[in-house]
Design a protein around this motif. Structure first.
Motif, mmCIF file in Angstrom:
data_model
loop_
_atom_site.group_PDB
_atom_site.id
_atom_site.type_symbol
_atom_site.label_atom_id
_atom_site.label_comp_id
_atom_site.label_asym_id
_atom_site.label_seq_id
_atom_site.Cartn_x
_atom_site.Cartn_y
_atom_site.Cartn_z
ATOM 1 N N VAL A 71 -41.189 37.295 -6.007
ATOM 2 C CA VAL A 71 -41.844 35.874 -6.454
ATOM 3 C C VAL A 71 -40.629 35.350 -6.725
ATOM 4 C CG1 VAL A 71 -43.685 33.954 -7.783
ATOM 5 C CG2 VAL A 71 -43.982 36.528 -7.229
ATOM 6 N N ARG A 72 -39.744 35.205 -7.677
ATOM 7 C CA ARG A 72 -38.648 34.333 -7.987
ATOM 8 C C ARG A 72 -37.672 34.379 -6.823
ATOM 9 N NH1 ARG A 72 -38.788 37.442 -13.512
ATOM 10 N NH2 ARG A 72 -37.479 38.680 -12.393
ATOM 11 N N VAL A 73 -37.333 35.396 -5.873
ATOM 12 C CA VAL A 73 -36.334 35.108 -5.299
ATOM 13 C C VAL A 73 -37.400 34.116 -3.792
ATOM 14 C CG1 VAL A 73 -35.741 36.130 -2.809
ATOM 15 C CG2 VAL A 73 -35.264 37.186 -5.411
ATOM 16 N N VAL A 113 -46.953 30.640 -1.747
ATOM 17 C CA VAL A 113 -46.105 31.007 -3.078
ATOM 18 C C VAL A 113 -46.063 29.472 -4.192
ATOM 19 C CG1 VAL A 113 -44.509 30.943 -2.416
ATOM 20 C CG2 VAL A 113 -44.725 32.815 -4.011
ATOM 21 N N ARG A 114 -45.969 29.183 -3.972
ATOM 22 C CA ARG A 114 -45.754 27.817 -4.547
ATOM 23 C C ARG A 114 -47.065 27.336 -5.986
ATOM 24 N NH1 ARG A 114 -42.609 24.328 -0.338
ATOM 25 N NH2 ARG A 114 -44.561 24.470 0.868
ATOM 26 N N ASP A 115 -47.978 27.662 -5.491
ATOM 27 C CA ASP A 115 -49.045 27.583 -6.094
ATOM 28 C C ASP A 115 -49.253 28.434 -6.793
ATOM 29 O OD1 ASP A 115 -49.538 25.239 -4.040
ATOM 30 O OD2 ASP A 115 -51.044 25.883 -3.201
ATOM 31 N N ILE A 116 -48.865 28.944 -6.936
ATOM 32 C CA ILE A 116 -48.521 30.724 -8.167
ATOM 33 C C ILE A 116 -48.246 30.501 -9.256
ATOM 34 C CG2 ILE A 116 -48.541 32.929 -8.879
ATOM 35 C CD1 ILE A 116 -49.306 33.512 -5.813
ATOM 36 N N SER A 138 -37.717 30.835 -4.795
ATOM 37 C CA SER A 138 -35.892 29.660 -4.362
ATOM 38 C C SER A 138 -35.668 29.656 -3.324
ATOM 39 C CB SER A 138 -34.962 30.945 -5.414
ATOM 40 O OG SER A 138 -34.465 32.093 -4.723
ATOM 41 N N SER A 139 -35.819 30.382 -2.689
ATOM 42 C CA SER A 139 -35.796 31.206 -0.855
ATOM 43 C C SER A 139 -36.905 29.676 -0.068
ATOM 44 C CB SER A 139 -36.216 31.703 -0.367
ATOM 45 O OG SER A 139 -37.006 32.586 -0.244
ATOM 46 N N SER A 140 -37.760 29.475 -0.671
ATOM 47 C CA SER A 140 -39.119 28.671 0.186
ATOM 48 C C SER A 140 -38.570 27.047 0.133
ATOM 49 C CB SER A 140 -40.365 28.463 -0.707
ATOM 50 O OG SER A 140 -40.510 28.180 -2.076
#
Length: 313
Positions: free
Chosen positions: A254-256, A308-311, A259-261
């Motif tokens: 999730v961290r990766v 994934v940014r909404d998590i 950042s990549s998004s």
């Protein structure tokens, strides 16, 4: 008196959730069946050209297509499972990997969608690099290599069972939010090669743990993370060490991904994908069929079922 209904349905009619299907008998059957579909260690060893990075690129594209077409949540994990099981028994050229992924999406949509994905739509998403005839032949090859065993167990099948047996609503965490976040994490796990070694129940347990921790499990329940692991172990009979290991990998993923998004990456950064036909393929770069063009123009790019940014972690 005749009653005539001339209104066309605007939404798909789906069955209500059946509580009988959430019994311990069904859960135990799922736990017994999941090992039947477990992938062997290093299942890509039969492949001479296909690499884990290539698989991930195709899986990301498949996830984008499923999201653009508003497929049910189960379609993408099932399609990836079909693709992995096929790669475990049959060697293919890297130029055929996208065709394989497209065929797996077609088969998965036929199993779970009220209206399966049209073959012509899938051909458009490949930028017309394949034909409908190619798709049909590959579809038949896939189901034959899988011995027509298409009733696969996925992490999605365990979510309702796990969440029903956890004190989610009672501590002030919304069931739908946990369910949505867990489904997003399951989709990301299906995309990542590192999670192919875990059983579906382990992935489901770890994604639920990750979602609950992000939504404030410790502060709202007054219980520790170890308490949560113990409850997940009691529900799925999965060793806590396995759940914890999968949980740590999910957090790192999730961290990766977060950042990549923030910036779009180019396929040219992958040095081992020279001449790989899928390298330039993205779902949002195609000319879609007329029936879906309006909808596709409203979205910049497909992401995951829930971004994934909404998590919140």
């Amino acid at each position: 008196m005749d009653l005539i209904c001339c209104e066309l349905p605007t939404t798909e009619t789906r069955a209500y959730p059946d509580q009988v299907l959430l019994s311990y008998r069904v859960l135990n059957n799922l736990l017994k069946s999941e090992e039947q579909y477990a992938l062997p260690a290093s299942f890509l060893r039969k492949q001479t050209e296909v690499t884990p990075q290539m698989r991930k690129i195709v899986a990301e594209w498949m996830m984008e297509v499923c999201d653009e077409q508003n497929c049910q949540d189960e379609v993408f994990p099932i399609a990836v499972n079909f693709m992995d099981r096929f790669l475990a028994v049959r060697s293919i050229n890297k130029s055929h990997l996208q065709l394989l992924g497209t065929s797996c999406m077609l088969v998965a949509s036929k199993l779970r969608e009220p209206k399966p994905l049209p073959a012509q739509t899938l051909v458009f998403y490949t930028d017309n690099s394949i034909t409908i005839e190619d798709l049909r032949k590959c579809e038949l090859l896939v189901v034959s290599k899988l011995k027509w065993d298409l009733t696969v167990v996925t992490p999605q099948d365990f979510l309702a069972h796990i969440l029903r047996r956890l004190p989610v609503e009672s501590i002030g965490i919304k069931y739908n939010m946990v369910n949505s976040h867990a489904k997003t994490l399951i989709a990301l796990c299906a995309r990542d090669f590192d999670f192919t070694s875990y059983l579906p129940s382990t992935i489901a347990s770890a994604t639920v743990a990750s979602a609950l921790c992000g939504l404030g499990w410790t502060s709202k329940s007054g219980r520790t993370f170890n308490d949560l692991l113990q409850m997940l172990h009691e529900i799925t009979n999965t060793e806590q060490d396995y759940i914890l290991d999968c949980f740590k990998q999910i957090e790192n993923m999730v961290r990766v991904s977060s950042s990549s998004s923030q910036s779009s990456s180019s396929c040219s950064t992958h040095g081992d994908l020279d001449n790989f036909s899928t390298c330039s393929v993205r779902a949002d770069e195609f000319t879609p069929p007329p029936s879906t063009s309006d909808k596709l123009q409203e979205q910049e790019s497909a992401g995951t079922p829930t971004d994934v940014r909404d998590i919140h972690f």
